[in-house]
Enzyme design. Structure first.
Site, PDB file in Angstrom:
ATOM      1  N   GLY A  93       0.815  -1.222   0.000  1.00  0.00           N
ATOM      2  CA  GLY A  93       0.000   0.000   0.000  1.00  0.00           C
ATOM      3  C   GLY A  93       0.848   1.271   0.000  1.00  0.00           C
ATOM      4  O   GLY A  93       0.370   2.350  -0.332  1.00  0.00           O
ATOM      5  N   CYS A 137     -14.270  -2.967   6.738  1.00  0.00           N
ATOM      6  CA  CYS A 137     -15.696  -2.756   7.014  1.00  0.00           C
ATOM      7  C   CYS A 137     -16.575  -3.643   6.128  1.00  0.00           C
ATOM      8  O   CYS A 137     -17.762  -3.389   5.973  1.00  0.00           O
ATOM      9  CB  CYS A 137     -16.083  -1.296   6.822  1.00  0.00           C
ATOM     10  SG  CYS A 137     -15.491  -0.220   8.129  1.00  0.00           S
ATOM     11  N   ASP A 148     -11.411  -2.372  -5.183  1.00  0.00           N
ATOM     12  CA  ASP A 148     -10.798  -1.256  -4.445  1.00  0.00           C
ATOM     13  C   ASP A 148     -10.963   0.134  -5.060  1.00  0.00           C
ATOM     14  O   ASP A 148     -11.265   1.070  -4.348  1.00  0.00           O
ATOM     15  CB  ASP A 148      -9.309  -1.549  -4.234  1.00  0.00           C
ATOM     16  CG  ASP A 148      -8.735  -0.809  -3.037  1.00  0.00           C
ATOM     17  OD1 ASP A 148      -9.479  -0.593  -2.063  1.00  0.00           O
ATOM     18  OD2 ASP A 148      -7.548  -0.443  -3.071  1.00  0.00           O
TER      19      ASP A 148
HETATM   20  C1  SPV Z   1      -6.920  -0.175   2.005  1.00  0.00           C
HETATM   21  O1  SPV Z   1      -6.367  -0.174   3.116  1.00  0.00           O
HETATM   22  O2  SPV Z   1      -7.898   0.522   1.744  1.00  0.00           O
HETATM   23  C2  SPV Z   1      -6.425  -1.068   0.953  1.00  0.00           C
HETATM   24  C3  SPV Z   1      -5.105  -1.643   1.088  1.00  0.00           C
HETATM   25  O3  SPV Z   1      -7.078  -1.256  -0.028  1.00  0.00           O
HETATM   26  S1  SPV Z   1      -3.840  -0.526   0.788  1.00  0.00           S
HETATM   27  O4  SPV Z   1      -3.161  -0.962  -0.400  1.00  0.00           O
HETATM   28  O5  SPV Z   1      -2.985  -0.583   1.929  1.00  0.00           O
HETATM   29  O6  SPV Z   1      -4.402   0.788   0.592  1.00  0.00           O
HETATM   30 MN    MN Z   2      -8.604   0.185  -0.243  1.00  0.00          MN
END
Ligand code: SPV
Ligand code: MN
Length: 627
Positions: free
Chosen positions: A225, A275, A292
């Site tokens: 992330g 969530c 996402d």
């Molecule tokens: C989130 O935390 O909203 C994700 C994973 O989708 S990340 O790649 O860490 O953002």
């Molecule tokens: Mn996300």
């Protein structure tokens, strides 16, 4: 190309890589890569194309270099991030803001020149002894109004391998676009690493976003992330691009819900981390288009939607064979899967809530692990991190939607906003209008902090549209863009609010984890006008008989009137308190509140107070009328 660039490039790229780069006729790109080389000083630079051979090379090198280890099932690997690098890190993720510009105070920022000096200092020579990998990818389907070319320069084969799984290959797209490619760029270095190939200089972890150049710097971190530039780092840049161009970039999944006579209805959903987002997008029997990031564009009065990504970087905690059959199948069969921050024992992956016995020892993010192992502060280390994840390509899923690569996207019929709210909102409701939905469900999305970001868990907070961490324009402008977008649509999607976390007085959840499937099917019927709804002060809620039928159909469950009343009673004091928190947040944080925001909040308060006068603090759905 300026000769100073060609000299730098020729010194570090072998003939093949040099040829691959020069086949893209884009001077800005050549300059960007030459500057990255000068800064990070890699021993060599490897330029990847879209060829099967190059894609496989990245995968093989991740294991050869030790950033990933092979597991027993062919194609499965595990990657570990350091103990203090297990999530996105808000504190060290900042916008570089030029001196004469301002961004909302709510956004973490540093003056651009100062920030650039700092991060370039940290990245100076950071790739010595290593290879810089250059990747060309795209966000959104290729050859589409949605698509955005992106380049990532990284010294991590794990990051490069993750790109293979999560995004579309874009080398051919760059070649086709040539000088016209206005690309996003990410420069990432793991920084100092230990013998486990884990970044060690955690105090100097920095992720800085230079929106004036559509580029991102990331150093001393490996968590995807923070390092896979096309994920949340690019989302920040995309929000600004969408703002300039009049479309929307959202932190949402996209799914296809099946209905009567074989029809399919596309819904998008925004949920803060942990969530219920992925498990909703992944409901058995429905199709998944994305989990996402979604882009929305108006086309002939419709809202067309596309997935920015092509894979899933999903939370693995609680993934089990019963609730998540589609993902279970992929992560238990041969094929490409990168697990991260799980427990490995005898070549097998284990995680929290997987529904089987966990071995007493193995390897996890803390190194060699045994049950009862403590961290330096004396806290027991769990077998796997709560934010442990899997990375897979969407196409590996049996329920992947066939429209994933459609350059036009799909026509969207509904948008869902879902928070973590133990006290106020009913499990599912539909807004009275676009504006009401955007404000009362989207802008009012409340959650509690979870393990997906570093810091204390369980603190209640507003997370508007679940995108607050990534908003890169003023919050007021972002809300205005959402409100205005609806005005352009003659066939605007319906807006729904869901809450999977409502509790009774004893703190027990009033719903089962699978009930969300019923809510989604109810939305599908509402979109097509197939069922009535009751008008509550906070939105349109389901009629008991419709839910009773759906519970039977979808879950083969008897649904009692008692449960219905418990779940759909409007809790006026809790809703008023929620509105007050929401209003305060916007009064405190917006310098430029969009027209309509406080009006919608005011109207909702009045409806709640009016209903309270008539029916008291707790209003049974039996008192409500159809509209
Ligand atoms: C989130 O935390 O909203 C994700 C994973 O989708 S990340 O790649 O860490 O953002
Ligand atoms: Mn996300």
């Amino acid at each position: 190309m300026g000769s100073q660039y060609s000299e730098i490039l020729k010194a570090k790229l072998d003939e093949k890589s040099y040829g691959n780069l020069m086949a893209i006729d884009n001077a800005d790109l050549h300059a960007y890569i030459a500057n990255a080389i000068e800064l990070c000083e890699p021993d060599s630079v490897w330029v990847s194309t879209d060829s099967d051979e190059d894609v496989a090379y990245t995968r093989q090198m991740s294991v050869k270099m030790g950033e990933e280890k092979a597991l027993n099932i062919p194609g499965h690997t595990v990657h570990f991030d350091g103990p203090e690098d297990q999530g996105r890190d808000r504190k060290v993720t900042k916008y570089l803001v030029p001196q004469d510009e301002t961004l909302s105070d709510a956004l973490n920022q540093v003056e651009r020149e100062e920030g650039l000096t700092e991060i370039k200092g940290l990245m100076k020579g950071s790739m010595k002894g290593r290879t810089m990998i250059v990747r060309f990818m795209t966000l959104g389907p290729n050859n589409s109004p949605f698509s955005i070319p992106c380049v990532e320069c990284t010294d991590s084969f794990y990051v490069s391998h993750s790109l293979n799984l999560l995004y579309r290959l874009g080398y051919e797209e760059f070649k086709r676009l040539g000088e016209k490619a206005r690309f996003f760029a990410t420069l990432h270095s793991c920084g100092k690493i230990d013998e486990r190939m884990v970044s060690t200089d955690v105090d100097n972890k920095r992720i800085y976003i230079d929106y004036t150049r559509d580029s991102v710097y990331s150093v001393n971190t490996q968590y995807a992330g923070n390092t896979v530039g096309l994920k949340k780092l690019a989302l920040r840049l995309t929000i600004r691009k969408a703002d300039r161009e009049g479309w929307l970039a959202e932190h949402m999944f996209l799914m296809g819900v099946s209905g009567k006579g074989g029809r399919k209805t596309y819904l998008a959903g925004a949920f803060p981390s942990a969530c219920g987002k992925t498990s909703t997008a992944m409901l058995p029997g429905e199709t998944i288009l994305g989990d996402d990031i979604a882009y929305f564009r108006e086309e002939n009065g419709s809202c067309m939607a596309a997935n920015a990504e092509a894979g899933i970087f999903g939370i693995i905690q609680n993934a089990n064979s019963k609730d998540d059959p589609a993902i279970w199948e992929v992560i238990n069969n041969p094929g490409e899967v990168i697990f991260s921050n799980i427990l490995v024992s005898e070549g097998k992956p284990y995680w929290l809530g997987m529904g089987t016995d966990i071995p007493e020892k193995g390897e996890n993010f803390s190194g060699e692990w045994h049950k009862g192992k403590k961290d330096p502060k004396g806290a027991e280390i769990p077998c796997a991190h709560k934010n442990a994840r899997y990375a897979v390509t969407l196409k590996a899923l049996s329920n992947c939607d066939p429209e994933l690569e459609n350059p036009q996207g799909v026509e969207l019929s509904g948008i869902i906003y879902g928070g973590r709210d133990t006290k106020a909102y009913v499990p599912v409701q539909q807004s009275f209008s676009w504006d009401h939905g955007i404000v009362a469900y989207g802008a009012a999305l409340e959650t509690e902090t979870t393990f997906a970001t570093i810091g204390k868990e369980g603190v209640p907070e507003i997370n508007l549209m679940s995108i607050q961490d990534f908003i890169s324009i003023s919050l007021g402008k972002y809300l205005k863009n959402n409100l205005d977008f609806g005005k352009k649509l003659s066939k605007a999607p319906s807006i729904f609010g869901v809450n999977y976390f409502l509790c009774d007085n004893d703190g027990k959840f009033v719903n089962g984890v699978r009930d969300k499937h019923v809510w989604v099917k109810w939305m599908e019927l509402r979109v097509h006008g197939d069922v009535d709804a009751l008008e509550s002060p906070t939105g349109m809620i389901p009629v008991y008989d419709d839910l009773k039928e759906l519970f039977k159909q979808v879950l083969d469950k008897e649904y009692s009137k008692e449960d219905y009343i418990k779940q759909f009673t409007i809790r006026v004091p809790e809703n008023l308190a929620k509105l007050e928190r929401v209003e305060k947040f916007y009064r405190d944080n917006l310098v430029d509140p969009p027209q309509g925001l406080f009006e919608v909040i005011g109207r909702q308060r009045e409806s709640l107070l009016g209903a309270q006068k008539e029916y008291g603090d707790y209003i049974s759905p039996e008192n409500l009328k159809a509209r």
